[in-house]
Scaffold this active site. Sequence first.
Site, PDB file in Angstrom:
ATOM      1  N   THR A 305       0.929  -1.292   0.089  1.00  0.00           N
ATOM      2  CA  THR A 305       0.023   0.055  -0.142  1.00  0.00           C
ATOM      3  C   THR A 305       0.808   1.315   0.016  1.00  0.00           C
ATOM      4  OG1 THR A 305      -1.788   1.038   1.116  1.00  0.00           O
ATOM      5  CG2 THR A 305      -0.031   0.282   2.618  1.00  0.00           C
ATOM      6  N   LYS A 308       0.188   3.671   3.971  1.00  0.00           N
ATOM      7  CA  LYS A 308       0.515   3.615   5.474  1.00  0.00           C
ATOM      8  C   LYS A 308       2.272   3.820   5.515  1.00  0.00           C
ATOM      9  CE  LYS A 308      -2.904  -0.201   5.752  1.00  0.00           C
ATOM     10  NZ  LYS A 308      -3.837   0.522   6.193  1.00  0.00           N
ATOM     11  N   THR A 338     -11.748   5.033 -12.172  1.00  0.00           N
ATOM     12  CA  THR A 338     -11.180   5.989 -12.260  1.00  0.00           C
ATOM     13  C   THR A 338      -9.613   5.893 -11.436  1.00  0.00           C
ATOM     14  OG1 THR A 338     -12.920   7.308 -12.441  1.00  0.00           O
ATOM     15  CG2 THR A 338     -10.870   8.483 -12.107  1.00  0.00           C
ATOM     16  N   THR A 423     -12.857  -7.016  13.652  1.00  0.00           N
ATOM     17  CA  THR A 423     -11.421  -6.746  13.162  1.00  0.00           C
ATOM     18  C   THR A 423     -10.539  -7.884  14.105  1.00  0.00           C
ATOM     19  OG1 THR A 423     -11.837  -4.719  12.854  1.00  0.00           O
ATOM     20  CG2 THR A 423      -9.738  -5.291  13.105  1.00  0.00           C
TER      21      THR A 423
END
Length: 466
Positions: A305, A308, A338, A423
């Site tokens: 990513t 982070k 997009t 989570t």
Amino acid sequence: MIRGRVAIGAYRSRPIDPGRVEADVKSDDGVERRLPNSLQNEVAVTGPSVAEHPFRRECRKVLDEIRAQGRYRRFTPLARQADAFPVYHDATRPLPGHVRPVSAGDVVVWSSNDYLGMGVDPRVVEAGVAALREHGAGAGGTRNIAGTNPLHDELEAELASLHGKQAGLLFVSGYVSNQASLQTILTSLPGWIVFSDAQNHASMIAGIKGARGASCVIYRHNDLADLEAKLAAAPADAPKLIAFESVYSMDGDIADVRATCALAKRYGAMTYLDEVHAVGLYGPTGAGIAERDGVSDQVDIIEGTLAKGFGCHGGYVAGDADMIDYLRSSASGFIFTTSLPPSTVAAALASVRIVRRESQHRDRLFERVATLRDRLAAAGVPFTPTPSHIVPVRVGDAVLCTEISRRLMSEHGLYVTPINYPTVPRGSERLRLTPGPFHTDAMMDQLVHALHGLLPRLQEADVRAA
Ligand SMILES: Cc1ncc(COP(=O)(O)O)c(C=O)c1O
């Protein structure tokens, strides 16, 4: 000219009069077409009233249950102060102006995933601002439809080089990169078997579940003996993929990437490694655990990513040129959305380049993590020792966890996210601390003092009765 029929959700298909087109719709085949006015009106008046719909009743029932379990998600509006990170402003209170350090309404955040603070690095911000001025706010389309800027290509090349791979591909988020890549890989051939670590992230699970036809074998978390037994039991000629993470962000433990890759080789499996919580932080150039352990070349596809350790936004995969080209040409989550705005891409590109060449951000992060652990230990605040930068403080109850977080905020001006089910499993609710390079000693003392005062007080009291 448009011909044929368009299906819209549960409504019946109707023939289109090509002469009277007014509104955009997307048909089942993903192609954008235009909807006649008459059909629009019919759609608007014939639908069931949402107030009576069983789905709405289900929503209310489930929300009531979540509230009763103390895990209803309330977002805390906090405005990050770029000149004072990790200080944020409590957005429910008037801004105090620019009086620093900490003033009324300021909140020290201990739960940011901008682990290195790169999102407020002036060079990163300037790169984003310059691209925003030069290229405007949005990308203007998918990568195919006018949405490829030279910056996109440059960032993909930079990420490929970071991981020592032939090619890279950007996605709009890390979630989408996992979901889209895994689903696409696992539908490419008949008979895929994916071996998935039991604690893999929701985005990987979404990709695996979306791959109809592939079989999923879940192995016990970070348990290589279990993985090997399961690999050995699978048909030798089936295409196999091991999908796992390097740093698991909730427990802060780290996979044995080298040994997992060795098993993969032994059983002819490919490896897909999520380095989302490791990129920027581990390895001599911040390429992650695979780089730290000297096995980047053993991992077939690395996913990461930009949101982070790199402090920006977006996700990516890096790997063999043909595989990446296949994803570029086949992954729905890449093709039909997009592209990332050029400003975000420019900021991320600046961040990746800085993080690659400047190790002081990583060094400072790990020094701060060690200092916080020392201070928590000295004060007798229990925390889970982990081999990573994550410092979990186990609470074990959703109501209590949420209450501690609430009081840290209201009584001390500290924000620590309560991590509850789904989570983490029920009974393992926790506060998750992510110290960063900009947390000062004084901030640490304040946090340790607050936790020391609150944890035992609340653990003894029955907060549910309050
Ligand atoms: C292991 C893991 N993979 C992927 C993601 C998704 O990344 P992003 O936040 O960029 O969508 C997350 C998000 O926290 C994560 O923890």
